[in-house]
Design a protein around this motif. Structure first.
Motif, short mmCIF file in Angstrom:
data_model
loop_
_atom_site.label_atom_id
_atom_site.label_comp_id
_atom_site.label_asym_id
_atom_site.label_seq_id
_atom_site.Cartn_x
_atom_site.Cartn_y
_atom_site.Cartn_z
N THR A 1 -0.12 -6.97 -1.16
CA THR A 1 -0.71 -6.98 0.18
C THR A 1 -0.43 -5.63 0.85
OG1 THR A 1 -0.91 -8.27 2.23
CG2 THR A 1 1.31 -8.03 1.32
N THR A 2 -0.55 -5.59 2.17
CA THR A 2 -0.25 -4.37 2.92
C THR A 2 0.90 -4.64 3.89
OG1 THR A 2 -1.76 -4.87 4.74
CG2 THR A 2 -2.68 -3.67 2.86
N VAL A 3 1.51 -3.60 4.37
CA VAL A 3 2.59 -3.72 5.36
C VAL A 3 2.04 -4.39 6.61
CG1 VAL A 3 4.17 -2.44 6.85
CG2 VAL A 3 3.89 -1.75 4.46
N ASP A 4 0.83 -4.02 7.01
CA ASP A 4 0.23 -4.59 8.22
C ASP A 4 0.03 -6.10 8.09
OD1 ASP A 4 -1.05 -4.40 10.83
OD2 ASP A 4 -2.93 -4.77 9.77
N VAL A 5 -0.47 -6.55 6.95
CA VAL A 5 -0.68 -7.99 6.74
C VAL A 5 0.66 -8.72 6.73
CG1 VAL A 5 -1.48 -9.73 5.08
CG2 VAL A 5 -2.91 -7.76 5.61
N ASP B 1 0.81 -1.21 0.00
CA ASP B 1 0.00 0.00 0.00
C ASP B 1 0.85 1.27 0.00
OD1 ASP B 1 0.82 -0.89 2.52
OD2 ASP B 1 -0.95 -0.13 3.57
N GLU B 2 2.06 1.20 0.56
CA GLU B 2 2.90 2.39 0.67
C GLU B 2 4.01 2.47 -0.37
OE1 GLU B 2 4.25 3.18 4.66
OE2 GLU B 2 2.48 2.19 5.48
N GLY B 3 4.18 1.43 -1.17
CA GLY B 3 5.23 1.44 -2.18
C GLY B 3 5.61 0.04 -2.61
N VAL B 4 6.73 -0.05 -3.30
CA VAL B 4 7.21 -1.30 -3.87
C VAL B 4 8.56 -1.67 -3.28
CG1 VAL B 4 8.06 -2.36 -6.02
CG2 VAL B 4 6.02 -0.92 -6.06
N ILE B 5 8.74 -2.96 -3.01
CA ILE B 5 10.05 -3.48 -2.64
C ILE B 5 10.37 -4.55 -3.68
CG2 ILE B 5 11.46 -4.69 -0.93
CD1 ILE B 5 9.60 -3.55 1.24
N PHE B 6 11.43 -4.32 -4.45
CA PHE B 6 11.85 -5.24 -5.51
C PHE B 6 13.10 -5.97 -5.05
CE2 PHE B 6 14.12 -6.37 -9.39
CZ PHE B 6 13.10 -6.98 -10.13
#
Length: 98
Positions: free
Chosen positions: A57-61, A29-34
């Motif tokens: 997904t989300t950081v929280d999940v 939800d806040e960005g991408v991690i590749f």
């Protein structure tokens, strides 16, 4: 957990990640991690590039999965986690999130 904390943790864990010849993208939800695991050492960036596997997904999940508060299969079945691409590669993601 914040996006930056997750990003820092994945970057640190990637230093010990094996060369799998593949890449994973976490679409959050806040960005991408590749995570590029095609070279001698895994590289982590925030570039929105094509990957062998994309986990949405989300950081929280992700934090709840990491802490064992959510069952990974239930998270997928309930739509909290969506995986596109190599499911086996997605299963190896657990090691980078621990």
């Amino acid at each position: 957990m914040t996006f930056q904390e997750l990003n820092d943790g994945v970057t640190k864990a990637a230093a010990n990640a094996p060369n799998l010849g593949k890449s994973i993208k976490l679409q959050l939800d806040e960005g991408v991690i590749f995570i590029d695991m095609t070279g001698d050492q895994a590289r982590v960036s925030n570039e929105d590039k094509e990957a062998d596997t994309t986990v949405t997904t989300t950081v929280d999940v992700l934090d709840q999965l990491r802490n064992g508060k959510i069952n990974p299969m239930m998270a997928m079945m309930s739509g909290k986690v969506k995986i596109k691409g190599d499911m086996g590669l997605a299963m190896k993601l657990q090691g980078l999130l621990s």
